[in-house]
Design a protein around this motif. Structure first.
Motif, PDB file in Angstrom:
ATOM      1  N   ARG A  25      57.145  22.335  26.488  1.00 51.80           N
ATOM      2  CA  ARG A  25      56.766  22.220  27.900  1.00 51.80           C
ATOM      3  C   ARG A  25      55.275  22.501  28.102  1.00 51.80           C
ATOM      4  O   ARG A  25      54.610  21.870  28.927  1.00 51.80           O
ATOM      5  N   ASP A  26      54.738  23.487  27.340  1.00 49.94           N
ATOM      6  CA  ASP A  26      53.336  23.867  27.500  1.00 49.94           C
ATOM      7  C   ASP A  26      52.864  24.512  26.195  1.00 49.94           C
ATOM      8  O   ASP A  26      53.323  25.602  25.838  1.00 49.94           O
ATOM      9  N   VAL A  27      51.966  23.847  25.502  1.00 49.41           N
ATOM     10  CA  VAL A  27      51.505  24.371  24.206  1.00 49.41           C
ATOM     11  C   VAL A  27      50.776  25.701  24.374  1.00 49.41           C
ATOM     12  O   VAL A  27      50.613  26.456  23.413  1.00 49.41           O
ATOM     13  N   ALA A  28      50.336  26.014  25.592  1.00 46.97           N
ATOM     14  CA  ALA A  28      49.669  27.287  25.860  1.00 46.97           C
ATOM     15  C   ALA A  28      50.620  28.306  26.490  1.00 46.97           C
ATOM     16  O   ALA A  28      50.176  29.313  27.048  1.00 46.97           O
ATOM     17  N   ALA A  29      51.926  28.065  26.393  1.00 46.26           N
ATOM     18  CA  ALA A  29      52.909  28.972  26.986  1.00 46.26           C
ATOM     19  C   ALA A  29      52.796  30.368  26.377  1.00 46.26           C
ATOM     20  O   ALA A  29      52.302  30.555  25.266  1.00 46.26           O
ATOM     21  N   ASP A  30      53.279  31.349  27.118  1.00 44.59           N
ATOM     22  CA  ASP A  30      53.291  32.738  26.653  1.00 44.59           C
ATOM     23  C   ASP A  30      54.488  32.923  25.726  1.00 44.59           C
ATOM     24  O   ASP A  30      55.620  33.099  26.174  1.00 44.59           O
ATOM     25  N   VAL A  31      54.236  32.850  24.437  1.00 42.96           N
ATOM     26  CA  VAL A  31      55.273  33.020  23.418  1.00 42.96           C
ATOM     27  C   VAL A  31      54.843  34.189  22.541  1.00 42.96           C
ATOM     28  O   VAL A  31      53.937  34.062  21.720  1.00 42.96           O
ATOM     29  N   ARG A  32      55.498  35.336  22.744  1.00 47.25           N
ATOM     30  CA  ARG A  32      55.135  36.558  22.036  1.00 47.25           C
ATOM     31  C   ARG A  32      56.388  37.301  21.586  1.00 47.25           C
ATOM     32  O   ARG A  32      57.401  37.292  22.293  1.00 47.25           O
ATOM     33  N   SER A  44      56.941  27.423  34.119  1.00 43.46           N
ATOM     34  CA  SER A  44      57.387  26.141  34.658  1.00 43.46           C
ATOM     35  C   SER A  44      58.153  26.368  35.957  1.00 43.46           C
ATOM     36  O   SER A  44      58.715  27.447  36.193  1.00 43.46           O
ATOM     37  N   ARG A  45      58.219  25.340  36.770  1.00 43.01           N
ATOM     38  CA  ARG A  45      59.088  25.405  37.948  1.00 43.01           C
ATOM     39  C   ARG A  45      60.555  25.468  37.551  1.00 43.01           C
ATOM     40  O   ARG A  45      61.399  25.917  38.337  1.00 43.01           O
ATOM     41  N   PHE A  46      60.872  25.004  36.337  1.00 42.44           N
ATOM     42  CA  PHE A  46      62.238  25.079  35.813  1.00 42.44           C
ATOM     43  C   PHE A  46      62.445  26.484  35.249  1.00 42.44           C
ATOM     44  O   PHE A  46      61.933  26.835  34.194  1.00 42.44           O
ATOM     45  N   ARG A 144      64.778  12.227  33.517  1.00 37.34           N
ATOM     46  CA  ARG A 144      64.858  12.542  34.951  1.00 37.34           C
ATOM     47  C   ARG A 144      66.315  12.711  35.370  1.00 37.34           C
ATOM     48  O   ARG A 144      66.660  13.645  36.104  1.00 37.34           O
ATOM     49  N   ALA A 145      67.184  11.837  34.889  1.00 36.05           N
ATOM     50  CA  ALA A 145      68.606  11.966  35.199  1.00 36.05           C
ATOM     51  C   ALA A 145      69.172  13.253  34.616  1.00 36.05           C
ATOM     52  O   ALA A 145      69.964  13.956  35.265  1.00 36.05           O
ATOM     53  N   TYR A 146      68.769  13.582  33.388  1.00 36.30           N
ATOM     54  CA  TYR A 146      69.232  14.815  32.735  1.00 36.30           C
ATOM     55  C   TYR A 146      68.772  16.035  33.539  1.00 36.30           C
ATOM     56  O   TYR A 146      69.541  16.970  33.794  1.00 36.30           O
ATOM     57  N   ALA A 147      67.499  16.021  33.940  1.00 30.74           N
ATOM     58  CA  ALA A 147      66.954  17.128  34.720  1.00 30.74           C
ATOM     59  C   ALA A 147      67.660  17.256  36.065  1.00 30.74           C
ATOM     60  O   ALA A 147      67.990  18.368  36.501  1.00 30.74           O
ATOM     61  N   ASP A 148      67.903  16.123  36.712  1.00 36.31           N
ATOM     62  CA  ASP A 148      68.544  16.169  38.029  1.00 36.31           C
ATOM     63  C   ASP A 148      69.968  16.719  37.950  1.00 36.31           C
ATOM     64  O   ASP A 148      70.410  17.471  38.833  1.00 36.31           O
ATOM     65  N   LEU A 149      70.698  16.374  36.890  1.00 34.24           N
ATOM     66  CA  LEU A 149      72.043  16.915  36.726  1.00 34.24           C
ATOM     67  C   LEU A 149      72.003  18.430  36.586  1.00 34.24           C
ATOM     68  O   LEU A 149      72.823  19.150  37.180  1.00 34.24           O
ATOM     69  N   ASN A 150      71.043  18.944  35.820  1.00 31.85           N
ATOM     70  CA  ASN A 150      70.926  20.393  35.674  1.00 31.85           C
ATOM     71  C   ASN A 150      70.503  21.051  36.981  1.00 31.85           C
ATOM     72  O   ASN A 150      71.033  22.106  37.350  1.00 31.85           O
ATOM     73  N   SER A 151      69.558  20.447  37.692  1.00 33.90           N
ATOM     74  CA  SER A 151      69.140  21.011  38.971  1.00 33.90           C
ATOM     75  C   SER A 151      70.303  21.071  39.957  1.00 33.90           C
ATOM     76  O   SER A 151      70.513  22.085  40.637  1.00 33.90           O
ATOM     77  N   GLN A 152      71.079  20.000  40.029  1.00 32.85           N
ATOM     78  CA  GLN A 152      72.214  19.975  40.941  1.00 32.85           C
ATOM     79  C   GLN A 152      73.273  21.003  40.547  1.00 32.85           C
ATOM     80  O   GLN A 152      73.826  21.701  41.402  1.00 32.85           O
ATOM     81  N   ALA A 153      73.531  21.117  39.254  1.00 32.18           N
ATOM     82  CA  ALA A 153      74.580  22.024  38.796  1.00 32.18           C
ATOM     83  C   ALA A 153      74.193  23.487  38.991  1.00 32.18           C
ATOM     84  O   ALA A 153      75.058  24.323  39.294  1.00 32.18           O
ATOM     85  N   TYR A 154      72.904  23.803  38.826  1.00 30.51           N
ATOM     86  CA  TYR A 154      72.474  25.193  38.901  1.00 30.51           C
ATOM     87  C   TYR A 154      71.812  25.551  40.226  1.00 30.51           C
ATOM     88  O   TYR A 154      71.337  26.678  40.399  1.00 30.51           O
ATOM     89  N   GLY A 155      71.762  24.607  41.150  1.00 21.70           N
ATOM     90  CA  GLY A 155      71.246  24.911  42.478  1.00 21.70           C
ATOM     91  C   GLY A 155      69.735  24.976  42.572  1.00 21.70           C
ATOM     92  O   GLY A 155      69.196  25.663  43.449  1.00 21.70           O
ATOM     93  N   PHE A 156      69.025  24.241  41.694  1.00 17.85           N
ATOM     94  CA  PHE A 156      67.569  24.194  41.755  1.00 17.85           C
ATOM     95  C   PHE A 156      67.120  22.952  42.532  1.00 17.85           C
ATOM     96  O   PHE A 156      67.819  21.925  42.530  1.00 17.85           O
ATOM     97  N   ASP A 163      60.151  19.114  36.438  1.00 18.55           N
ATOM     98  CA  ASP A 163      58.970  19.774  35.908  1.00 18.55           C
ATOM     99  C   ASP A 163      59.231  20.334  34.516  1.00 18.55           C
ATOM    100  O   ASP A 163      58.315  20.455  33.701  1.00 18.55           O
ATOM    101  N   GLY A 164      60.485  20.664  34.228  1.00 19.79           N
ATOM    102  CA  GLY A 164      60.817  21.219  32.929  1.00 19.79           C
ATOM    103  C   GLY A 164      61.030  20.191  31.841  1.00 19.79           C
ATOM    104  O   GLY A 164      60.821  20.490  30.656  1.00 19.79           O
TER     105      GLY A 164
END
Length: 266
Positions: A25-32, A44-46, A144-156, A163-164
């Motif tokens: 998602r972001d090569v500069a993400a905080d991974v520690r 991320s917004r996700f 986009r379809a995959y993301a939308d299914l997750n957003s709908q299922a989890y209430g996002f 964005d994720g």
């Protein structure tokens, strides 16, 4: 309480699997990897891509309080909200009993429960469902379809899931992600990805109104079947929400560590 090795495996699958997802998602993400804490935070917004987990084994109440205070500081420094994942069997009995109070003192609130699961269940037979056709995710439209299914299922909000996932190269290639289509319309999805010698099931969702028809089980079997064929792996793991937990034992998964998800208190 299950064998402690199962809970350790479940925690380590999150630490390994989410590292790849977050950096995708972001090569500069905080991974520690800090003492007793793994940070996997893309901001991320996700919200699922913004993750912290406790990694100590056998943590007592005093150590858990210390870790929770540090986790809350990390989460407050971020722009976007996310979750602390706690694998409860990694704590001592006394620490588990005091977890809710300690989290509250740190400024965290319980968001929802979950369960770690695993099984030596591959290979599986080729899956089928009379209502569904399966399509592997390979385009941004699929993502986009995959993301939308997750957003709908989890209430996002829909834009949070997009964005994720939308634009990801990993999800079009390295992840075995599948949509289940009913009359050409995506209604369910599941994915597997290789993580430390296991096939890790991630982001299973079914559109509201289409639950309890066997769709989630069918598409999960598809993702496992294709992931197993591609990798040759025989063991699979996942982290289930309370809603999804009844599905997976039918596939062959066995529950191990109970989990608790915490968010920052507003």
């Amino acid at each position: 309480m299950q064998d402690l090795a199962d809970a350790i495996e479940s925690m380590e699958q999150l630490v390994v699997g989410w590292r790849a997802m977050v950096l995708d998602r972001d090569v500069a993400a905080d991974v520690r990897d800090l003492p007793g804490i793994a940070v996997r935070w893309a901001d991320s917004r996700f919200a699922f891509w913004n993750c912290v987990t406790l990694t100590d084994v056998g943590a007592d109440p005093a150590l858990v309080r210390q870790r929770l205070g540090h986790v809350a500081e990390i989460m407050r420094a971020k722009e976007r909200p996310g979750f602390l994942w706690v694998f409860e069997d990694l704590l001592t009995a006394e620490a588990r009993a005091a977890l809710g109070e300690a989290a509250g003192q740190a400024g965290l609130v319980h968001a929802f429960p979950g369960t770690g699961m695993a099984g030596d269940l591959l290979p599986l037979p080729a899956p089928a469902h009379p209502d569904l056709t399966f399509v592997r995710v390979s385009t941004d439209e699929h993502l986009r379809a995959y993301a939308d299914l997750n957003s709908q299922a989890y209430g996002f909000p829909l834009e949070d899931g997009r964005d994720g996932l939308v634009g990801s190269a990993l999800w079009k290639d390295g992840v075995h992600a599948y949509l289940g289509l009913r009359d050409g319309v995506p209604v369910t999805c599941a994915a597997t990805v290789e993580a430390a010698g296991r096939l890790f099931v991630v982001l299973v969702a079914t559109a509201p109104g289409w639950e309890r028809r066997g769709y989630g089980e069918a598409v999960t079997r598809k993702a496992l079947y294709e992931g197993g064929r591609a990798t040759g792996l025989t063991r699979a793991t996942l982290h289930a929400t309370a809603a999804g937990a009844p599905v997976y034992p039918r596939i062959g998964f066995e529950p191990n560590s109970p989990m608790a998800f915490y968010a920052l208190r507003n």
